[in-house]
Scaffold this active site. Structure first.
Site, mmCIF file in Angstrom:
data_model
loop_
_atom_site.group_PDB
_atom_site.id
_atom_site.type_symbol
_atom_site.label_atom_id
_atom_site.label_comp_id
_atom_site.label_asym_id
_atom_site.label_seq_id
_atom_site.Cartn_x
_atom_site.Cartn_y
_atom_site.Cartn_z
ATOM 1 C CB SER A 112 19.194 -36.317 35.101
ATOM 2 O OG SER A 112 19.816 -37.540 34.766
ATOM 3 C CG HIS A 117 9.491 -23.278 33.139
ATOM 4 N ND1 HIS A 117 10.530 -22.540 33.654
ATOM 5 C CD2 HIS A 117 10.060 -24.248 32.379
ATOM 6 C CE1 HIS A 117 11.676 -23.031 33.214
ATOM 7 N NE2 HIS A 117 11.416 -24.068 32.444
ATOM 8 C CB CYS A 140 22.283 -38.925 30.627
ATOM 9 S SG CYS A 140 21.895 -37.463 29.647
#
EC number: 4.1.1.50
Length: 264
Positions: A112, A117, A140
């Protein structure tokens, strides 16, 4: 939902993305530059790495790689690739409840990533400044990234938060039947603590049949002193305080509802 016996690995991808906003009023151009510089330093790549690394520690993930960058003139990005420790799916709690804070390490991730940002900006004339941090936790496997939500919102206290959670793909049980979600959910709000929910106005827009969940949050209480940069309310006239309050409230409403509000 009863435990599924899967054929192979759990192939569902679960992604939580959210934007947090900090709103500020800075009267002069120098003040606006000062706010941008201040918030850019507060959330530089090193600080963001610390926050995301702590998130990995809280949810029990192994950090595989960290990529980070500060940008000129402003902004930063951090991406962490993680993998899970061995975990028995029977021990995984998929019920709806707030995720852990640092004192409760209970979850694991698999193959994962966590990334953030930042986007500082300011209005060219009105004195309004905003800081946005865009965060994504994608996993996942059997674990939901919603377990990280409560900690991150506590860590990044903000005026406005918008969140999206989506489950993609499918996994197959031992009989070959496809399953497009492996846990019950009717709202992202169910994964937040009561004290957090008490601070915000909240609104859901969910598309249940597509396994898409969206929640918006905006602080209930407004205290002008928390929104002024290099200024104090007592230094302003009653007219100035009213005008600034109106500007800030309009800005927050536009961000919360995602549309421009016409002048009345």
């Amino acid at each position: 939902m009863s435990k599924l016996k899967l054929h192979g690995f759990n192939n569902l991808t679960k992604s939580l993305s959210f934007c947090i906003y900090d709103i500020c009023y800075a009267k002069t151009a120098d003040d606006r530059d000062g706010y941008i510089a201040y918030i850019d330093e507060q959330y530089n790549a090193n600080r963001l790495t610390e926050i995301l690394s702590e998130t990995c520690s809280i949810i029990g993930a192994n950090i595989l790689n960290i990529a980070r960058q500060d940008y000129d003139p402003q902004g930063a990005s951090v991406t962490i690739l993680v993998s899970e420790e061995p975990v028995d799916p029977r021990d995984v709690d998929t019920s709806e409840h707030p995720g852990p804070l640092p004192s409760a390490v209970v979850a694991h991730l698999d193959k994962s990533h966590i990334c953030v940002h930042t986007y500082p900006e300011s209005h060219p004339e009105a004195g309004l400044c905003t800081f946005r941090a865009d965060i994504e936790v994608s996993t996942c496997g059997v674990i939901s990234p919603l377990k990280a939500l409560n900690y991150l919102i506590h860590q990044l206290e903000s005026d406005i938060v918008t969140m999206d959670y989506r489950v993609r793909g499918f996994t197959r049980d031992i009989n070959g039947v496809k399953h497009f979600i492996d846990h019950k959910i009717n709202s992202i709000q169910n994964f937040m603590s009561d004290d957090m929910k008490s601070l915000y106005h909240m609104m859901d827009v969910n598309v249940y049949q597509e396994n898409i969940f969206h929640t918006k949050m905006m602080l209930k209480d407004f205290d002008l002193k928390h929104y002024l940069f290099n200024a104090k309310p007592e230094e302003l006239s009653a007219e100035e305080k009213e005008q600034i309050t109106r500007l800030l409230y309009k800005e927050m409403q536009e961000i919360y509802y995602g549309r421009n509000v016409p002048e009345v």
